[in-house]
Design an enzyme around this catalytic site. Structure first.
Site, PDB file in Angstrom:
ATOM      1  N   LYS A 228      39.726  34.745  42.396  1.00  0.00           N
ATOM      2  CA  LYS A 228      40.957  35.093  43.121  1.00  0.00           C
ATOM      3  C   LYS A 228      40.620  36.244  44.207  1.00  0.00           C
ATOM      4  O   LYS A 228      40.062  37.279  43.859  1.00  0.00           O
ATOM      5  CB  LYS A 228      41.817  35.339  41.866  1.00  0.00           C
TER       6      LYS A 228
ATOM      7  N   GLY B  47      45.311  40.041  34.171  1.00  0.00           N
ATOM      8  CA  GLY B  47      44.432  41.365  33.792  1.00  0.00           C
ATOM      9  C   GLY B  47      45.314  42.490  34.512  1.00  0.00           C
ATOM     10  O   GLY B  47      46.138  42.031  35.536  1.00  0.00           O
TER      11      GLY B  47
ATOM     12  N   LYS C 130      50.640  37.901  31.292  1.00  0.00           N
ATOM     13  CA  LYS C 130      49.863  39.122  30.900  1.00  0.00           C
ATOM     14  C   LYS C 130      50.805  39.668  29.733  1.00  0.00           C
ATOM     15  O   LYS C 130      51.945  39.962  29.734  1.00  0.00           O
ATOM     16  CB  LYS C 130      50.250  40.191  32.009  1.00  0.00           C
TER      17      LYS C 130
ATOM     18  N   SER D  11      39.175  38.861  40.295  1.00  0.00           N
ATOM     19  CA  SER D  11      40.293  38.973  41.137  1.00  0.00           C
ATOM     20  C   SER D  11      39.488  40.022  42.143  1.00  0.00           C
ATOM     21  O   SER D  11      39.417  41.350  41.818  1.00  0.00           O
ATOM     22  CB  SER D  11      41.404  39.578  40.432  1.00  0.00           C
TER      23      SER D  11
ATOM     24  N   LYS E  29      43.026  38.630  46.721  1.00  0.00           N
ATOM     25  CA  LYS E  29      44.215  39.269  47.118  1.00  0.00           C
ATOM     26  C   LYS E  29      44.598  39.064  48.633  1.00  0.00           C
ATOM     27  O   LYS E  29      43.830  39.318  49.338  1.00  0.00           O
ATOM     28  CB  LYS E  29      44.209  40.597  46.779  1.00  0.00           C
TER      29      LYS E  29
ATOM     30  N   GLU F 224      49.565  32.959  44.088  1.00  0.00           N
ATOM     31  CA  GLU F 224      50.228  33.474  43.188  1.00  0.00           C
ATOM     32  C   GLU F 224      51.385  34.637  43.695  1.00  0.00           C
ATOM     33  O   GLU F 224      50.743  35.338  44.600  1.00  0.00           O
ATOM     34  CB  GLU F 224      49.109  34.235  42.188  1.00  0.00           C
TER      35      GLU F 224
ATOM     36  N   ASP G 103      46.524  35.678  45.664  1.00  0.00           N
ATOM     37  CA  ASP G 103      47.632  36.472  45.021  1.00  0.00           C
ATOM     38  C   ASP G 103      48.179  37.209  46.001  1.00  0.00           C
ATOM     39  O   ASP G 103      47.317  38.189  46.598  1.00  0.00           O
ATOM     40  CB  ASP G 103      46.915  36.953  43.664  1.00  0.00           C
TER      41      ASP G 103
ATOM     42  N   ASP H 241      53.802  35.714  38.616  1.00  0.00           N
ATOM     43  CA  ASP H 241      52.928  36.690  37.900  1.00  0.00           C
ATOM     44  C   ASP H 241      54.156  37.627  37.359  1.00  0.00           C
ATOM     45  O   ASP H 241      54.948  37.525  36.570  1.00  0.00           O
ATOM     46  CB  ASP H 241      51.976  37.177  38.518  1.00  0.00           C
TER      47      ASP H 241
HETATM   48  O1  OSB Z   1      48.637  40.847  40.414  1.00  0.00           O
HETATM   49  O2  OSB Z   1      47.204  40.030  38.942  1.00  0.00           O
HETATM   50  C1  OSB Z   1      47.831  40.979  39.665  1.00  0.00           C
HETATM   51  C2  OSB Z   1      45.375  44.096  39.064  1.00  0.00           C
HETATM   52  C3  OSB Z   1      46.581  44.709  39.176  1.00  0.00           C
HETATM   53  C4  OSB Z   1      47.820  44.708  38.988  1.00  0.00           C
HETATM   54  C5  OSB Z   1      48.111  43.363  39.417  1.00  0.00           C
HETATM   55  C6  OSB Z   1      47.264  42.484  39.403  1.00  0.00           C
HETATM   56  C7  OSB Z   1      45.826  42.826  39.454  1.00  0.00           C
HETATM   57  C8  OSB Z   1      44.685  41.721  39.502  1.00  0.00           C
HETATM   58  C9  OSB Z   1      43.484  42.231  38.632  1.00  0.00           C
HETATM   59  O3  OSB Z   1      44.743  40.952  40.195  1.00  0.00           O
HETATM   60  C10 OSB Z   1      43.420  41.787  37.475  1.00  0.00           C
HETATM   61  C11 OSB Z   1      42.257  42.119  36.638  1.00  0.00           C
HETATM   62  O4  OSB Z   1      41.261  41.787  36.934  1.00  0.00           O
HETATM   63  O5  OSB Z   1      42.262  43.220  35.778  1.00  0.00           O
HETATM   64 MG    MG Z   2      49.269  38.710  40.166  1.00  0.00          MG
END
Ligand code: OSB
Ligand code: MG
Length: 373
Positions: A165, A294, A266, A139, A167, A217, A192, A242
């Site tokens: 992914k 994650g 998660k 991500s 953001k 997402e 996301d 999510d």
């Molecule tokens: O929305 O998936 C999410 C990280 C912190 C909080 C929310 C998210 C995320 C990530 C990274 O997208 C996830 C990771 O690689 O640990």
């Molecule tokens: Mg997310």
């Protein structure tokens, strides 16, 4: 499952680990990962858990401080009162406590690890998972400008990550996705939004259909199941939820309202491994694709995500990346790494199969508390 036995000691640690680079989402920047960890001891054996809540409540309402409150006031004293519990009874025992899934997950995970270690079996065996390796995914946070984003994607492609992914946030220039697709026409790509958009943005968001994404997402806030349904009806790209899915009931709502076609599971957000497995089965039965998310976990939390993905339903790559993507040095002896084809091996020892480096906990701890039965 058999009884876990008498829990004699609970050690809580808050550590602050520097990140390789700041991680930005629509709502917050994480520069250092503060994490709450728990070590449970029974009959000379110990198990570890990690609470995935952040220091500040930008992802959901839980924080390290709210979790310390719930864990020290209710969950640990509750465990100390019982001597003959099985791990799968954990969710029912504490269901009277509303919410606070991330706190519950940390305690349940530590119990599960402890139980598996006492019985000298790997965690995936207890869960019923069979995979020996899983697919990776990365991500990429919001970065400064398109060149930086393209270079981050390029690095991930070279490492053979199975999914990338990106953001996104409201107001960003979506032309960057045409650029990404020109250079990387075939990669598994998703976005996301962490709930940053509103229903009024549906017109703009429909443009994402041009970029051949695996999914979009959490475009809207977590409680807005109707907006997600309205959007999914108008877009070909699958919508993934999510933040919205904190329970099976939330997934029932999403299925009935047709709010999404994909759910990011998660284990921390849904209250631990038992609930995560239940949710995965519900999703499969209802034709919802799943993958494991994650939360910038250290090696402890990351190991639970690995074991979860040994289950049959978790065939798609999720957000499990190498530890070194976030941390200069991890707090476990066996950080997560990718093989040349972008796969991650499942640790094979007892429990999570990873060993915590106590010297790292000592070096990075900013708080600790020990509770004795
Ligand atoms: O929305 O998936 C999410 C990280 C912190 C909080 C929310 C998210 C995320 C990530 C990274 O997208 C996830 C990771 O690689 O640990
Ligand atoms: Mg997310």
């Amino acid at each position: 499952m058999d009884n876990v036995g008498r829990i004699e000691k609970a050690e809580l640690y808050v550590i602050k680990l520097p990140l390789v680079s700041p991680f930005s989402t629509a709502y917050g920047v994480v520069k250092e990962r503060e994490s709450l960890l728990l070590k449970l001891t029974s009959d000379g054996c110990s198990g570890w858990g990690e609470c995935v809540a952040f220091r500040d409540p930008w992802y959901n309402y839980e924080t390290i401080d709210t979790s310390l409150h719930i864990v020290t006031k209710y969950l640990i004293p509750g465990l100390f009162q019982i001597d003959n519990m099985t791990v799968d009874q954990f969710p029912d025992l504490f269901k009277w406590i509303k919410g606070h899934n991330m706190s519950k997950a940390m305690v349940e995970n530590a119990l599960l690890d402890l139980y598996a270690r006492k019985n000298s079996v790997p965690l995936y065996d207890i869960l019923g998972g069979t995979k020996k390796k899983i697919r990776s995914g990365i991500s990429i946070g919001i970065v400064d400008g398109p060149d930086m984003l393209l270079s981050e994607i390029d690095k991930a492609v070279r490492k053979n990550y199975h999914r990338i992914k990106v953001k996104i946030r409201r107001g960003m220039d979506l032309n960057i996705f045409s650029e990404i697709r020109k250079i990387f026409p075939k990669i598994n790509l998703s976005v996301d939004a962490n709930g940053d958009f509103t229903e009024n943005d549906i017109g703009i968001l429909k443009k994402f259909d041009e970029f051949d994404l695996m999914m979009i997402e959490q475009p809207f806030t977590s409680d807005n199941f109707l907006a997600h349904a309205k959007f999914q009806e108008q877009i070909k790209t699958p919508v993934c939820l999510d933040e919205s899915i904190d329970s099976i009931n939330a997934a029932v709502n999403a299925v009935n309202l047709k709010s999404c076609r994909v759910i990011c599971i998660k284990q921390g957000r849904v209250g631990g491994m038992v609930k995560a497995k239940e949710l995965s089965e519900f999703c499969i039965d209802n034709n919802i694709d799943i993958w494991s998310g994650g939360m910038l976990e250290t090696g402890i939390g990351r190991s639970f995500n690995l074991h979860l993905q040994t289950l049959d339903g978790f065939g798609s790559p999720g957000d499990t990346s190498e530890s070194s993507r976030f941390f200069i040095e991890d707090i476990v002896i066996e950080p997560v790494t990718l093989d040349r084809k972008g796969f991650i091996d499942i640790p094979d020892g007892s429990g999570t199969g990873i060993e915590v480096r106590t010297e790292m906990i000592e070096k990075f701890k900013i708080f600790n508390r020990t509770m004795i039965k």
